[in-house]
Scaffold this motif. Structure first.
Motif, PDB file in Angstrom:
ATOM      1  N   ASP A   1     -10.192   3.484   0.066  1.00  0.00           N
ATOM      2  CA  ASP A   1      -9.370   4.606  -0.402  1.00  0.00           C
ATOM      3  C   ASP A   1      -9.151   4.534  -1.905  1.00  0.00           C
ATOM      4  O   ASP A   1      -9.163   5.567  -2.593  1.00  0.00           O
ATOM      5  CB  ASP A   1      -8.018   4.594   0.315  1.00  0.00           C
TER       6      ASP A   1
ATOM      7  N   TRP B   1       0.811   4.207  -3.059  1.00  0.00           N
ATOM      8  CA  TRP B   1       0.584   5.644  -2.911  1.00  0.00           C
ATOM      9  C   TRP B   1       1.779   6.474  -3.365  1.00  0.00           C
ATOM     10  O   TRP B   1       1.647   7.671  -3.607  1.00  0.00           O
ATOM     11  CB  TRP B   1       0.238   5.973  -1.466  1.00  0.00           C
TER      12      TRP B   1
ATOM     13  N   THR C   1       0.832  -1.209   0.000  1.00  0.00           N
ATOM     14  CA  THR C   1       0.000   0.000   0.000  1.00  0.00           C
ATOM     15  C   THR C   1       0.866   1.259   0.000  1.00  0.00           C
ATOM     16  O   THR C   1       0.522   2.245  -0.666  1.00  0.00           O
ATOM     17  CB  THR C   1      -0.933   0.000   1.219  1.00  0.00           C
TER      18      THR C   1
END
Length: 222
Positions: free
Chosen positions: A207, A54, A50
């Motif tokens: 998200d 990002w 993750t």
């Protein structure tokens, strides 16, 4: 005295109970070792994957770099599902509807697949943990019954003659507990670890969904 001679001389029920306990033990330990490896990797890879996502400049770039971090393929399926929504046309029902609906559907399906991989083996561990003691108890009761029947047929019953066969038959109860306890402990521990990883993956899926929606809205407004 050979403490297992009663097993070799036992009938089909006694031997089947012992073989079933052996199969349960082998199966549970195979699952335990496999899931230990999976949980250890997932505990490390999900946060790393993750974070790498990002830091990527785009969704396509993130999908290309994630395999280096996501060794068990827990995060990458979510990213690829989001990519498919972006690239899907409206020629089929899957490509119709609002972007939010399509993202929710594909991310839910991808998340279910990932969670199914994490949950694999839990049913077996729960089954072994709950049934192995009763299988062992069945072997014990059956062994005691046949030992007492044999002694009664011989016409001589004393505490010395009863103690040996009964004590040997009780080994099956101990074997059942020996098989069940590791399975129960592993099931509980894996359940807690899976719960934490599942929460992380669900948060990432939410998200990711918001990111794709906001990015699409920004592109449409230009």
């Amino acid at each position: 005295m050979d403490s297992l001679h009663w097993l070799r001389q036992g009938d089909a029920v006694t031997q089947a109970s012992a073989l079933l306990l052996l199969a349960m033990s082998v199966a549970s330990w195979v699952v335990i070792f496999w899931k230990l490896r999976l949980m250890r990797r997932a505990h490390v890879d999900v946060p790393r994957s993750t974070a790498a996502f990002w830091q990527a400049p785009s969704l396509a770039a993130a999908a290309e770099r994630l395999p280096a971090f996501d060794r068990e393929g827990l995060v990458l399926p979510l990213v690829r599902a989001a990519q498919q929504v972006e690239q899907a046309g409206a020629a089929t029902l899957a490509g119709q509807g609002g972007l939010s609906q399509r993202l929710t559907r594909v991310l839910r399906d991808a998340l279910h697949g990932v969670l199914g991989k994490l949950q694999f083996g839990q049913v077996l561990l729960a089954t072994v943990g709950s049934t192995a003691p009763f299988v062992g108890l069945l072997g014990t009761v059956w062994g005691i019954y046949h030992a007492l029947t044999a002694m009664a047929g011989a016409g001589q019953i004393s505490i010395e003659r009863v103690a040996g066969p009964v004590g040997e038959a009780l080994i099956m109860t101990a074997a059942g507990l020996t098989v069940a306890i590791p399975a129960v402990l592993a099931y509980n521990w894996f359940g807690r670890v899976i719960g934490r990883i599942e929460a992380d993956l669900e948060g990432f899926a939410r998200d990711l969904r918001e990111l794709v929606i906001d990015t699409n809205a920004a592109d449409s407004g230009r």
